[in-house]
Scaffold this motif. Structure first.
Motif, mmCIF file in Angstrom:
data_model
loop_
_atom_site.group_PDB
_atom_site.id
_atom_site.type_symbol
_atom_site.label_atom_id
_atom_site.label_comp_id
_atom_site.label_asym_id
_atom_site.label_seq_id
_atom_site.Cartn_x
_atom_site.Cartn_y
_atom_site.Cartn_z
ATOM 1 N N TYR A 1 62.591 -41.501 22.946
ATOM 2 C CA TYR A 1 63.155 -42.310 24.021
ATOM 3 C C TYR A 1 62.158 -43.348 24.504
ATOM 4 C CZ TYR A 1 67.614 -39.927 24.470
ATOM 5 O OH TYR A 1 68.895 -39.465 24.239
ATOM 6 N N LEU A 2 60.903 -42.970 24.651
ATOM 7 C CA LEU A 2 59.892 -43.917 25.107
ATOM 8 C C LEU A 2 59.741 -45.085 24.134
ATOM 9 C CD1 LEU A 2 57.141 -41.515 26.486
ATOM 10 C CD2 LEU A 2 58.746 -42.941 27.801
ATOM 11 N N ARG A 3 59.815 -44.812 22.858
ATOM 12 C CA ARG A 3 59.727 -45.892 21.867
ATOM 13 C C ARG A 3 60.891 -46.868 22.002
ATOM 14 N NH1 ARG A 3 58.652 -41.263 18.142
ATOM 15 N NH2 ARG A 3 56.389 -41.066 18.125
ATOM 16 N N ILE A 4 62.076 -46.328 22.219
ATOM 17 C CA ILE A 4 63.250 -47.191 22.397
ATOM 18 C C ILE A 4 63.084 -48.039 23.658
ATOM 19 C CG2 ILE A 4 65.726 -47.224 22.914
ATOM 20 C CD1 ILE A 4 65.905 -44.639 21.120
ATOM 21 N N LEU A 5 62.695 -47.409 24.756
ATOM 22 C CA LEU A 5 62.509 -48.145 26.006
ATOM 23 C C LEU A 5 61.464 -49.246 25.836
ATOM 24 C CD1 LEU A 5 62.534 -45.077 28.405
ATOM 25 C CD2 LEU A 5 64.333 -46.805 28.202
ATOM 26 N N ALA A 6 60.351 -48.917 25.192
ATOM 27 C CA ALA A 6 59.282 -49.902 24.988
ATOM 28 C C ALA A 6 59.763 -51.049 24.105
ATOM 29 C CB ALA A 6 58.058 -49.223 24.374
ATOM 30 N N GLU B 1 59.509 -49.133 33.433
ATOM 31 C CA GLU B 1 59.603 -48.463 34.735
ATOM 32 C C GLU B 1 60.048 -47.024 34.503
ATOM 33 O OE1 GLU B 1 58.511 -49.834 37.533
ATOM 34 O OE2 GLU B 1 57.951 -51.501 36.232
ATOM 35 N N THR B 2 59.183 -46.267 33.865
ATOM 36 C CA THR B 2 59.544 -44.958 33.346
ATOM 37 C C THR B 2 58.491 -43.929 33.704
ATOM 38 O OG1 THR B 2 60.598 -46.078 31.476
ATOM 39 C CG2 THR B 2 60.192 -43.722 31.232
ATOM 40 N N ILE B 3 58.939 -42.733 33.951
ATOM 41 C CA ILE B 3 58.082 -41.571 34.190
ATOM 42 C C ILE B 3 58.593 -40.464 33.275
ATOM 43 C CG2 ILE B 3 59.500 -40.768 36.125
ATOM 44 C CD1 ILE B 3 56.875 -39.901 37.493
ATOM 45 N N VAL B 4 57.718 -39.565 32.867
ATOM 46 C CA VAL B 4 58.097 -38.529 31.906
ATOM 47 C C VAL B 4 57.796 -37.153 32.479
ATOM 48 C CG1 VAL B 4 57.833 -37.700 29.537
ATOM 49 C CG2 VAL B 4 57.420 -40.107 30.058
ATOM 50 N N TYR C 1 52.549 -44.073 30.470
ATOM 51 C CA TYR C 1 53.547 -43.744 31.472
ATOM 52 C C TYR C 1 53.063 -42.605 32.366
ATOM 53 C CZ TYR C 1 56.563 -46.587 28.562
ATOM 54 O OH TYR C 1 57.095 -47.631 27.853
ATOM 55 N N PRO C 2 53.430 -42.641 33.656
ATOM 56 C CA PRO C 2 53.053 -41.531 34.529
ATOM 57 C C PRO C 2 53.776 -40.252 34.147
ATOM 58 C CG PRO C 2 54.294 -43.213 35.737
ATOM 59 C CD PRO C 2 54.157 -43.688 34.333
#
Length: 167
Positions: free
Chosen positions: A120-125, A131-134, A162-163
């Motif tokens: 998911y982080l790769r897609i968002l990036a 503006e993402t937290i994990v 990401y935080p």
């Protein structure tokens, strides 16, 4: 979703300025619809797009990539809506609800949790949304600790910072 405008109205009338976070499972349309009314949306990548069928199958690299393309297609409208309203997103991985795709490739492991988040982080990036937290969650604290350690390493390798939400 229908109650959110009234909740917002009442909060404003009473001077309550507490941020609202919508915790959405199984329903990309619901996540999309709540964006205008909340400050943050939390989605579970194990069930945001995927339905848990407990199916055992071997995914070829091509099939795996096709599954990720399907995830991306569902995420793009949410990314656009979050950006339009200046909202943030929490990717909340639950150890007990990893997708069949992840379970079949990485099993029920801390690495599986990390790969679930990283997909998911790769897609968002790729779409310029940061503006993402994990968060990583498991009933087993040792699994959580290992998952966060592996996640920090994976993000560092890919230049992400990401935080982390610890719950």
């Amino acid at each position: 979703l229908e109650a959110l405008p009234e909740i917002r109205r009442r909060m404003a009338a009473e001077g309550i300025r507490v941020p609202l976070v919508a915790d959405i499972h199984f329903n990309p349309k619901l996540a999309l619809g709540c964006v205008p009314h909340v400050e943050k949306v939390r989605i579970n990548p194990g069930n945001f797009v995927d339905q848990k069928r407990f199916a055992v199958r071997e995914y070829t690299d091509t099939q795996y990539a096709e599954e990720l393309a399907r995830v991306e297609q569902a995420l793009v409208p949410l990314i656009a809506e979050l950006r339009r309203h200046g909202r943030s997103l929490r990717i909340g991985v639950n150890h007990g609800s990893l997708s069949d795709r992840v379970m079949n490739r990485y099993r029920d492991t801390p690495l599986g949790m990390v790969e679930c988040a990283m997909e998911y982080l790769r897609i968002l990036a790729r779409h310029g949304f940061h503006e993402t937290i994990v968060s990583m969650k498991s009933s087993n604290p040792l699994v959580v600790i290992q998952a966060y350690r592996l996640l920090a390493l994976a993000m560092e390798r890919e230049g992400m910072d990401y935080p982390l939400h610890l719950g």
